[in-house]
Scaffold this motif. Structure first.
Motif, PDB file in Angstrom:
ATOM      1  N   SER A 270      -2.394 -21.477  -3.195  1.00 44.33           N
ATOM      2  CA  SER A 270      -2.759 -20.530  -2.419  1.00 44.33           C
ATOM      3  C   SER A 270      -2.399 -20.789  -0.982  1.00 44.33           C
ATOM      4  N   THR A 271      -2.550 -19.437  -0.336  1.00 43.73           N
ATOM      5  CA  THR A 271      -2.022 -19.459   1.209  1.00 43.73           C
ATOM      6  C   THR A 271      -3.295 -19.199   2.138  1.00 43.73           C
ATOM      7  N   LEU A 272      -3.443 -20.196   3.052  1.00 41.26           N
ATOM      8  CA  LEU A 272      -4.652 -19.878   4.114  1.00 41.26           C
ATOM      9  C   LEU A 272      -4.006 -18.931   5.192  1.00 41.26           C
ATOM     10  N   THR A 273      -5.184 -18.109   5.376  1.00 43.32           N
ATOM     11  CA  THR A 273      -4.876 -17.012   6.635  1.00 43.32           C
ATOM     12  C   THR A 273      -5.180 -17.871   7.782  1.00 43.32           C
ATOM     13  N   LEU A 274      -4.647 -17.181   8.871  1.00 49.26           N
ATOM     14  CA  LEU A 274      -4.710 -17.707  10.278  1.00 49.26           C
ATOM     15  C   LEU A 274      -6.046 -17.869  10.658  1.00 49.26           C
ATOM     16  N   GLU A 275      -7.013 -17.102  10.257  1.00 48.72           N
ATOM     17  CA  GLU A 275      -8.656 -17.381  10.611  1.00 48.72           C
ATOM     18  C   GLU A 275      -9.061 -18.557   9.796  1.00 48.72           C
ATOM     19  N   GLU A 276      -8.563 -18.906   8.630  1.00 53.66           N
ATOM     20  CA  GLU A 276      -9.057 -20.035   7.905  1.00 53.66           C
ATOM     21  C   GLU A 276      -8.416 -21.357   8.716  1.00 53.66           C
ATOM     22  N   VAL A 277      -7.231 -21.168   9.069  1.00 55.58           N
ATOM     23  CA  VAL A 277      -6.761 -22.457   9.892  1.00 55.58           C
ATOM     24  C   VAL A 277      -7.369 -22.765  11.265  1.00 55.58           C
ATOM     25  N   ASN A 278      -7.587 -21.523  11.709  1.00 58.09           N
ATOM     26  CA  ASN A 278      -8.249 -21.692  12.999  1.00 58.09           C
ATOM     27  C   ASN A 278      -9.531 -21.983  12.809  1.00 58.09           C
ATOM     28  N   GLU A 279     -10.713 -21.647  11.883  1.00 63.21           N
ATOM     29  CA  GLU A 279     -11.772 -22.166  11.655  1.00 63.21           C
ATOM     30  C   GLU A 279     -11.601 -23.735  11.374  1.00 63.21           C
ATOM     31  N   ALA A 280     -11.002 -24.324  10.560  1.00 66.92           N
ATOM     32  CA  ALA A 280     -10.864 -25.645  10.278  1.00 66.92           C
ATOM     33  C   ALA A 280     -10.560 -26.334  11.466  1.00 66.92           C
ATOM     34  N   ALA A 281      -9.519 -26.067  12.201  1.00 66.30           N
ATOM     35  CA  ALA A 281      -9.109 -26.445  13.611  1.00 66.30           C
ATOM     36  C   ALA A 281     -10.103 -26.605  14.331  1.00 66.30           C
ATOM     37  N   ALA A 282     -10.856 -25.573  14.462  1.00 69.05           N
ATOM     38  CA  ALA A 282     -12.198 -25.809  15.403  1.00 69.05           C
ATOM     39  C   ALA A 282     -13.026 -26.618  14.895  1.00 69.05           C
ATOM     40  N   GLU A 283     -13.309 -26.669  13.722  1.00 63.71           N
ATOM     41  CA  GLU A 283     -14.277 -27.747  12.977  1.00 63.71           C
ATOM     42  C   GLU A 283     -13.808 -29.191  13.222  1.00 63.71           C
ATOM     43  N   LEU A 284     -12.582 -29.622  12.946  1.00 64.58           N
ATOM     44  CA  LEU A 284     -11.876 -30.882  13.144  1.00 64.58           C
ATOM     45  C   LEU A 284     -11.825 -31.128  14.598  1.00 64.58           C
ATOM     46  N   CYS A 285     -11.835 -30.239  15.485  1.00 63.14           N
ATOM     47  CA  CYS A 285     -11.596 -30.523  16.758  1.00 63.14           C
ATOM     48  C   CYS A 285     -12.440 -30.322  17.814  1.00 63.14           C
ATOM     49  N   ALA A 286     -13.821 -30.106  17.318  1.00 68.24           N
ATOM     50  CA  ALA A 286     -15.103 -29.761  17.874  1.00 68.24           C
ATOM     51  C   ALA A 286     -15.507 -30.905  18.975  1.00 68.24           C
ATOM     52  N   HIS A 287     -15.163 -32.278  18.645  1.00 69.96           N
ATOM     53  CA  HIS A 287     -15.334 -33.155  19.726  1.00 69.96           C
ATOM     54  C   HIS A 287     -14.624 -33.269  20.817  1.00 69.96           C
ATOM     55  N   ILE A 288     -13.506 -32.563  20.641  1.00 65.09           N
ATOM     56  CA  ILE A 288     -12.676 -32.707  22.139  1.00 65.09           C
ATOM     57  C   ILE A 288     -12.604 -30.949  22.628  1.00 65.09           C
ATOM     58  N   THR A 289     -13.230 -30.079  22.159  1.00 66.46           N
ATOM     59  CA  THR A 289     -13.249 -28.666  22.749  1.00 66.46           C
ATOM     60  C   THR A 289     -14.301 -28.498  23.722  1.00 66.46           C
ATOM     61  N   GLY A 290     -14.331 -27.503  24.379  1.00 67.36           N
ATOM     62  CA  GLY A 290     -15.371 -27.098  25.197  1.00 67.36           C
ATOM     63  C   GLY A 290     -15.417 -27.821  26.450  1.00 67.36           C
ATOM     64  N   LEU A 291     -14.340 -28.600  26.807  1.00 58.86           N
ATOM     65  CA  LEU A 291     -14.606 -29.538  28.125  1.00 58.86           C
ATOM     66  C   LEU A 291     -14.301 -29.060  29.255  1.00 58.86           C
ATOM     67  N   LYS A 292     -13.651 -27.913  29.251  1.00 58.31           N
ATOM     68  CA  LYS A 292     -13.219 -27.046  30.682  1.00 58.31           C
ATOM     69  C   LYS A 292     -14.189 -26.546  31.237  1.00 58.31           C
ATOM     70  N   ASP A 293     -14.328 -26.398  32.482  1.00 56.80           N
ATOM     71  CA  ASP A 293     -15.502 -25.829  33.327  1.00 56.80           C
ATOM     72  C   ASP A 293     -15.499 -24.358  32.754  1.00 56.80           C
ATOM     73  N   GLY A 294     -16.781 -23.791  32.532  1.00 54.35           N
ATOM     74  CA  GLY A 294     -17.167 -22.322  32.238  1.00 54.35           C
ATOM     75  C   GLY A 294     -16.857 -22.327  30.684  1.00 54.35           C
ATOM     76  N   GLU A 295     -16.570 -23.123  29.798  1.00 54.54           N
ATOM     77  CA  GLU A 295     -16.466 -23.190  28.359  1.00 54.54           C
ATOM     78  C   GLU A 295     -17.885 -23.605  27.872  1.00 54.54           C
ATOM     79  N   THR A 296     -17.986 -23.193  26.772  1.00 50.62           N
ATOM     80  CA  THR A 296     -19.238 -23.702  25.788  1.00 50.62           C
ATOM     81  C   THR A 296     -18.906 -24.949  25.405  1.00 50.62           C
ATOM     82  N   THR A 297     -19.590 -26.186  25.732  1.00 52.80           N
ATOM     83  CA  THR A 297     -19.568 -27.449  25.149  1.00 52.80           C
ATOM     84  C   THR A 297     -19.612 -27.573  23.905  1.00 52.80           C
ATOM     85  N   SER A 298     -19.180 -28.498  23.402  1.00 54.73           N
ATOM     86  CA  SER A 298     -19.051 -28.752  22.154  1.00 54.73           C
ATOM     87  C   SER A 298     -20.574 -29.519  21.766  1.00 54.73           C
ATOM     88  N   LYS A 299     -20.777 -29.403  20.279  1.00 48.24           N
ATOM     89  CA  LYS A 299     -22.051 -29.971  19.652  1.00 48.24           C
ATOM     90  C   LYS A 299     -21.505 -31.466  19.339  1.00 48.24           C
TER      91      LYS A 299
END
Length: 114
Positions: free
Chosen positions: A1-30
């Motif tokens: 089966s083929t993944l959609t762009l949204e599914e890839v983005n969701e998985a990437a956001a989940e896998l990278c949650a520990h390093i996202t949201g560090l820039k000023d003005g962005e929501t910090t990660s949990k």
């Protein structure tokens, strides 16, 4: 089966949650934010200060990286595999699967192949 762009983005956001949201003005990660750096703390007498690492330099580098604007790349086609069917077939011929007994050097008894 083929993944959609949204599914890839969701998985990437989940896998990278520990390093996202560090820039000023962005929501910090949990959760925990982790930074790992492997380098000698000191090379010895007469050290070049640029070749040493301490907590302040590491935090400074992370803060600086968080201020860089990242531009999205054009849509990229990600291949299903990087190995051609011919390469896979040849690899299977060259390295046929087999059951091997477990052998250990720490004194653990060897285990038979199933």
């Amino acid at each position: 089966s083929t993944l959609t762009l949204e599914e890839v983005n969701e998985a990437a956001a989940e896998l990278c949650a520990h390093i996202t949201g560090l820039k000023d003005g962005e929501t910090t990660s949990k959760g925990v934010v982790v930074a790992v750096a492997c380098t000698p703390k000191s090379a010895g007498e007469g050290d070049d200060p640029m070749k040493t690492l301490d907590d302040d330099k590491l935090c400074e580098a992370i803060r600086k990286a968080c201020t860089v604007d990242v531009e999205p790349v054009e849509d990229v086609v990600v291949p299903h595999t990087l190995v051609t069917p011919e390469e896979l077939e040849q690899a299977m011929k060259d390295h046929p699967p087999s059951w091997e007994p477990g052998s250990f050097t720490d004194g653990t008894p060897n285990t038979p192949a199933d």
